[in-house]
Motif scaffolding. Structure first.
Motif: not given
Length: 250
Positions: A35-49
């Protein structure tokens, strides 16, 4: 400890100065099964990037609270390179990410890998040896890059073929949360073996056809059917893993 990938989905990623987002999926190296990376969905503080975060920056894994603490700030995440997480990640894209975070590059050996034949049917590539070579490669367009970072979400559902027929579909992955190496694929056998779940090591993979979404292993249907039974309600013990390896390697 060995745990399933699905059990880590929706974990909260906590940075040094606040919550970053939720784990959505993982990318693994199809050459080393790591496993090289986790795909993380940011919260509302970053417009769900959506951002990629390496397990290398994990400081603590709290299973009770379902929190992964990482050594990153919200500001660092905010300014990270944009990556199309709905597609396989190329070497060029990974260079951008690792360069931005100042994470060391490793290809084929070093932190997790080894030279030889890749777990998913590819020969491993050589490690970069000099900074000059890295800079030169960044200047190239990489028009013929072969994506080698694969999404666990994408591979879930791939058909598993034995040497003499189908046995089921990929349902989940078992990883080591220290090395972040994939140790097993969990296979849902459905009608083939009356719904029995079996686990397959990446070492037993003979071939992967990414376009056709199929994985072929070098064992027979009968061999897989009679393998030591996998109990998803119990953690994978060292004794069970030994018995499984002994069974397939005898």
């Amino acid at each position: 400890m060995k745990r399933s990938i699905n059990s880590l989905l929706n974990y909260t990623i906590k940075g040094t100065d606040g919550e970053i987002g939720k784990v959505e999926e993982f990318y693994f190296d199809d050459q080393t099964s790591t496993i090289r990376y986790m795909v993380v969905k940011t919260g509302g503080w970053l417009s769900e990037k959506k951002v990629l975060i390496s397990p290398e920056v994990i400081q603590k894994l709290d299973c009770e609270s379902k929190i992964l603490s990482v050594n990153l700030t919200q500001e660092k995440i905010k300014n990270s390179p944009d990556i199309e997480t709905d597609k396989p990640v190329s070497e060029q894209q990974e260079e951008l990410i690792r360069g931005y975070y100042s994470w060391p590059g490793y290809y084929g050996k070093g932190m997790y890998g080894h030279m030889g034949l890749g777990m998913w049917g590819y020969p491993l590539v050589e490690v970069r040896k000099t900074e000059k070579e890295m800079i030169q490669r960044k200047m190239e367009k990489h028009t013929n890059d072969k994506p080698y970072l694969r999404s666990t979400q994408e591979v879930t559902g791939y058909d598993i073929h034995a040497t003499d027929g189908d046995i089921g579909e990929v349902e989940d992955f078992i990883i080591d949360d220290v090395s972040w190496k994939i140790h097993f694929l969990i296979v849902e056998t459905g009608n083939w073996f009356s719904g029995k779940r079996v686990i397959i090591s990446p070492r037993w993979i003979k071939d992967v056809k990414w376009q056709e979404q199929t994985v072929t292993i070098n064992h027979s249907k009968e061999g897989v059917k009679n393998s030591p039974e996998y109990d998803s309600s119990q953690p994978i013990s060292d004794s069970y893993e030994r018995s499984l390896n002994d069974y397939y390697e005898k």
